[in-house]
Design an enzyme around this catalytic site. Structure first.
Site, PDB file in Angstrom:
ATOM      1  N   ARG A 111       8.474  -8.068   9.429  1.00 17.96           N
ATOM      2  CA  ARG A 111       9.252  -7.986   8.177  1.00 17.96           C
ATOM      3  C   ARG A 111       9.930  -9.314   7.905  1.00 17.96           C
ATOM      4  O   ARG A 111       9.904  -9.819   6.799  1.00 17.96           O
ATOM      5  CB  ARG A 111      10.264  -6.852   8.261  1.00 17.96           C
ATOM      6  CG  ARG A 111       9.716  -5.479   7.856  1.00 17.96           C
ATOM      7  CD  ARG A 111       8.479  -5.053   8.654  1.00 17.96           C
ATOM      8  NE  ARG A 111       8.039  -3.728   8.305  1.00 17.96           N
ATOM      9  CZ  ARG A 111       8.467  -2.609   8.904  1.00 17.96           C
ATOM     10  NH1 ARG A 111       9.317  -2.679   9.920  1.00 17.96           N
ATOM     11  NH2 ARG A 111       8.022  -1.437   8.511  1.00 17.96           N
ATOM     12  N   ASP A 113       2.427  -5.598  10.586  1.00 22.40           N
ATOM     13  CA  ASP A 113       2.912  -4.517   9.722  1.00 22.40           C
ATOM     14  C   ASP A 113       2.434  -4.785   8.309  1.00 22.40           C
ATOM     15  O   ASP A 113       1.755  -5.792   8.054  1.00 22.40           O
ATOM     16  CB  ASP A 113       4.444  -4.399   9.793  1.00 22.40           C
ATOM     17  CG  ASP A 113       4.894  -2.943   9.673  1.00 22.40           C
ATOM     18  OD1 ASP A 113       4.539  -2.292   8.671  1.00 22.40           O
ATOM     19  OD2 ASP A 113       5.581  -2.450  10.587  1.00 22.40           O
ATOM     20  N   HIS A 160       0.595   1.241   8.411  1.00 22.99           N
ATOM     21  CA  HIS A 160       1.304  -0.043   8.447  1.00 22.99           C
ATOM     22  C   HIS A 160       0.327  -1.214   8.462  1.00 22.99           C
ATOM     23  O   HIS A 160       0.457  -2.140   9.263  1.00 22.99           O
ATOM     24  CB  HIS A 160       2.242  -0.106   9.667  1.00 22.99           C
ATOM     25  CG  HIS A 160       3.492   0.709   9.496  1.00 22.99           C
ATOM     26  ND1 HIS A 160       4.526   0.318   8.687  1.00 22.99           N
ATOM     27  CD2 HIS A 160       3.857   1.906  10.011  1.00 22.99           C
ATOM     28  CE1 HIS A 160       5.493   1.233   8.718  1.00 22.99           C
ATOM     29  NE2 HIS A 160       5.102   2.212   9.512  1.00 22.99           N
ATOM     30  N   GLU A 167       4.012   6.667  11.005  1.00 20.76           N
ATOM     31  CA  GLU A 167       4.131   6.647   9.551  1.00 20.76           C
ATOM     32  C   GLU A 167       2.817   6.290   8.863  1.00 20.76           C
ATOM     33  O   GLU A 167       2.701   5.266   8.217  1.00 20.76           O
ATOM     34  CB  GLU A 167       5.213   5.641   9.137  1.00 20.76           C
ATOM     35  CG  GLU A 167       6.582   6.016   9.646  1.00 20.76           C
ATOM     36  CD  GLU A 167       7.656   5.005   9.267  1.00 20.76           C
ATOM     37  OE1 GLU A 167       8.767   5.454   8.942  1.00 20.76           O
ATOM     38  OE2 GLU A 167       7.400   3.795   9.309  1.00 20.76           O
ATOM     39  N   TYR A 206      18.796   2.384  16.931  1.00 23.96           N
ATOM     40  CA  TYR A 206      18.170   1.504  15.937  1.00 23.96           C
ATOM     41  C   TYR A 206      19.222   0.489  15.509  1.00 23.96           C
ATOM     42  O   TYR A 206      20.166   0.819  14.787  1.00 23.96           O
ATOM     43  CB  TYR A 206      17.633   2.333  14.757  1.00 23.96           C
ATOM     44  CG  TYR A 206      16.190   2.723  14.959  1.00 23.96           C
ATOM     45  CD1 TYR A 206      15.747   3.050  16.224  1.00 23.96           C
ATOM     46  CD2 TYR A 206      15.271   2.714  13.910  1.00 23.96           C
ATOM     47  CE1 TYR A 206      14.412   3.377  16.447  1.00 23.96           C
ATOM     48  CE2 TYR A 206      13.937   3.041  14.129  1.00 23.96           C
ATOM     49  CZ  TYR A 206      13.517   3.371  15.397  1.00 23.96           C
ATOM     50  OH  TYR A 206      12.207   3.686  15.615  1.00 23.96           O
ATOM     51  N   GLU A 211      13.819  -5.543   8.251  1.00 25.11           N
ATOM     52  CA  GLU A 211      13.784  -5.560   6.789  1.00 25.11           C
ATOM     53  C   GLU A 211      15.052  -6.191   6.221  1.00 25.11           C
ATOM     54  O   GLU A 211      15.009  -6.894   5.213  1.00 25.11           O
ATOM     55  CB  GLU A 211      13.677  -4.131   6.231  1.00 25.11           C
ATOM     56  CG  GLU A 211      12.363  -3.412   6.482  1.00 25.11           C
ATOM     57  CD  GLU A 211      12.414  -2.548   7.730  1.00 25.11           C
ATOM     58  OE1 GLU A 211      13.181  -2.865   8.677  1.00 25.11           O
ATOM     59  OE2 GLU A 211      11.682  -1.541   7.778  1.00 25.11           O
TER      60      GLU A 211
HETATM   61  C1  TNX Z   1      10.966   3.369  10.898  1.00 23.06           C
HETATM   62  S1  TNX Z   1      10.347   3.310  13.959  1.00 23.06           S
HETATM   63  C2  TNX Z   1       9.886   2.591  11.259  1.00 23.06           C
HETATM   64  C3  TNX Z   1       9.890   1.155  10.952  1.00 23.06           C
HETATM   65  C4  TNX Z   1      11.069   0.769  10.104  1.00 23.06           C
HETATM   66  C5  TNX Z   1      12.310   1.451  10.636  1.00 23.06           C
HETATM   67  C6  TNX Z   1      13.570   1.063   9.924  1.00 23.06           C
HETATM   68  C7  TNX Z   1       8.987   3.344  13.318  1.00 23.06           C
HETATM   69  C8  TNX Z   1       7.937   3.715  14.203  1.00 23.06           C
HETATM   70  N1  TNX Z   1       8.844   3.067  12.007  1.00 23.06           N
HETATM   71  O1  TNX Z   1       8.671   0.798  10.336  1.00 23.06           O
HETATM   72  O2  TNX Z   1      11.195  -0.614  10.150  1.00 23.06           O
HETATM   73  O3  TNX Z   1      12.149   2.850  10.535  1.00 23.06           O
HETATM   74  O4  TNX Z   1      14.702   1.611  10.567  1.00 23.06           O
END
Ligand code: TNX
Length: 540
Positions: free
Chosen positions: A145, A174, A245, A312, A403, A455
């Site tokens: 990021r 990413d 991603h 994700e 986090y 980010e």
């Molecule tokens: C979730 S943790 C994500 C990241 C983001 C983050 C921001 C994870 C496996 N995925 O891609 O940067 O939240 O807090």
């Protein structure tokens, strides 16, 4: 002595004279300890201005380094009196931890790289016996990021070592940027290593800059980073995220995307934050492409674990894509989740055949967990609990607790306030092993990790602010034998020791968040974040 992380046992004899380190001090390194001795000498001679030459054979006194096979690899003893300081450990990693403890005992100036006028150096008389609670004590650094130049990564590794952390989870790819040179696919760094502009703050603020952003590490840079970390007994675990991603890679090689549902040739490296819809297509050709990428990754990174993300991964394109649907049918799979699982399992066996182990985010549990895979539990404890109960190794890094992109105080002054309020005290009270796990399952929690997603951190100075002092509390959680009940932890004692630790961070040049809040230049007035109210764990 304000040691952080707190050692297992410390004994200080009454009224014993300290050891004085001076221009005459020599280092005696027993066989097997030469590497640690070399580094200790480099660090301490820079800080003190003394040569700290190797001791002639048989000379007593000074700094003594030796291995003791009755200790575990990371376990060490440090004993100091007026005559000598003796460091012993089961292996070089433990000795390296002992050397870090010695640095703390010498005082904050031991963290500088040149001596200040009039400095004097003493080690209090002490007996320390120490060993870590967890074998995986990690920090994830997201360089996708916002790119962190190599020098910043090496500095970050020094910071991890100073806190006895031993894993750098290096988030290299990413949607917003690809940071690892792959010789076979030059467009990954030609196209995917930069983006035209970035969102500034959270989406709702509607703010963007007009500044191209990018950067990448050459393979030699990465080899240097790996070796630098290894010399500090830190393993670099690379992450190449798939099948989600991946917009940056798809922009560089449009054939990797779902070309039957989107015009992937028109895509660029993503300039938004969030989760891109542009995931990989699940074809054999894409699997081959990533095998080629991973072949180069394995050559650079010797770590047993290789992180393949798996998080994700929005399934919309696969749902709409005739090619992906045909693949589901051809493979006899139930749905898109099983398709994702198929991709992950493919690479799980591929890595296993090469003597490596896959680790992925807890989404890899969806649609069936690949055998032998380990899990980074980020969406709370649940994924980690399920994985550990099923006999998989787990690294606990729940977003509600560790986090470090999340804000560290309430109020408008925190720069780009994102997520839950996670204060230094909250991190100190984080317990990686949930009480639901029985002893056998708890043994599968191989460690814990703090995650630094960038980010909302533009550069290394912002990373310093978000990471410290919280990483010091996290290090104690990962290393020390704290009460498992968070409420029973001695927060006041930790806070008192932090008063002695801040000067070390100052000497290291770390721009941490001060207990009274950000300094004016650490604020980001007007940049919109996304604070989540309520307690962690509540749905938002
Ligand atoms: C979730 S943790 C994500 C990241 C983001 C983050 C921001 C994870 C496996 N995925 O891609 O940067 O939240 O807090």
């Amino acid at each position: 002595m304000d040691l952080i992380p707190a050692p297992l046992h410390v004994q200080t004899p009454d009224d014993a004279a300290p050891f004085v380190l001076d221009a005459g001090t020599r280092i005696a390194a027993a066989p097997g300890t030469e590497g640690v001795a070399r580094r200790l000498r480099a660090e301490l001679s820079a800080a003190t201005g003394f040569d700290l030459d190797p001791a002639p054979a048989g000379q007593a006194g000074g700094l003594l380094l030796a291995l003791d096979e009755t200790l575990a690899a990371e376990e060490y003893r440090l004993s100091a009196d007026a005559g000598e300081v003796r460091l012993t450990a089961g292996g070089p990693a433990g000795l390296s931890h002992a050397a870090q403890t010695l640095r703390q005992l010498l005082g904050p100036a031991a963290y500088r790289t040149a001596p200040l006028p009039g400095a004097s150096w003493t080690v209090p008389a002490v007996e320390i016996h120490d060993a870590p609670r967890f074998g995986w004590r990690g920090a994830l650094l997201d360089v996708s990021r916002h790119f962190m130049p190599k020098a910043g990564v090496l500095r970050f590794i020094d910071q991890l070592a100073a806190h006895k952390l031993n894993v750098l989870h290096f988030h290299l790819t990413d949607d917003q940027g690809w940071r690892i040179e792959i010789k076979r696919y030059p467009e990954l760094t030609g196209t995917a290593a930069w983006r035209e502009r970035s969102m500034v703050g959270y989406r709702a603020g509607g703010r963007r800059d007009d500044q191209p952003h990018g950067g990448y590490y050459t393979q030699d840079d990465l080899r240097e980073i790996v070796a630098y970390a290894a010399a500090r007994h830190i393993t670099v675990v690379p992450e190449v995220d798939l099948p989600g991603h991946n917009q940056a890679a798809v922009a560089a090689y449009p054939e990797l995307g779902n070309t039957d549902v989107v015009d992937t040739a028109a895509l660029g490296t993503w300039t938004d934050w969030g989760v891109s819809e542009n995931i990989l297509n699940p074809s054999e050709a894409t699997l081959r492409f990533y095998e080629h990428v991973l072949e180069e990754v394995l050559e650079i990174f010797p770590s047993t674990f290789v992180h393949l993300g798996g998080d994700e991964c929005p399934k919309d394109q696969w749902k709409a894509s005739p090619a992906a649907q045909a693949r589901i049918a051809e493979l006899g799979l139930k749905d898109e989740f099983e398709l994702q699982s198929h991709v992950i399992r493919h690479f799980d066996s591929w890595l296993a055949e090469r003597g490596r182990r896959l680790i992925g985010w807890d989404e890899i549990l969806e649609g069936g967990l690949a055998p032998g895979a380990a899990v980074s539990s980020w969406r709370g404890y649940e994924g980690g609990i399920a994985a550990a109960q099923a006999g998989h190794d787990v690294v606990m890094c729940p977003e509600q607790h560790v986090y470090l992109d999340h804000r560290q105080a309430p109020g408008d002054e925190e720069p780009i306030p994102v997520g839950w309020v996670r204060t230094l005290e909250d991190v100190y009270r984080f317990e990686p092993v949930p009480p639901q796990l029985d002893e056998a399952a708890a043994r599968h929690v191989i460690g814990t990790q703090a995650n630094i997603w960038t980010e909302f951190m533009f550069d290394g100075r912002d990373v310093d602010y978000k990471v410290f002092p919280r990483l010091a509390a996290f290090a104690e959680v990962a290393w020390s034998d704290l009460p498992r009940d968070p409420a029973a932890r001695d927060w006041a004692g930790f806070e008192a020791r932090m008063a002695g630790h801040y000067p070390r961070l100052d000497a290291l040049g770390i721009e941490y968040r001060r207990p009274d809040g950000p300094r004016p230049w650490q604020r980001k007035p007007g940049i919109v974040g996304r604070p989540i109210d309520g307690r962690p764990g509540e749905t938002c």
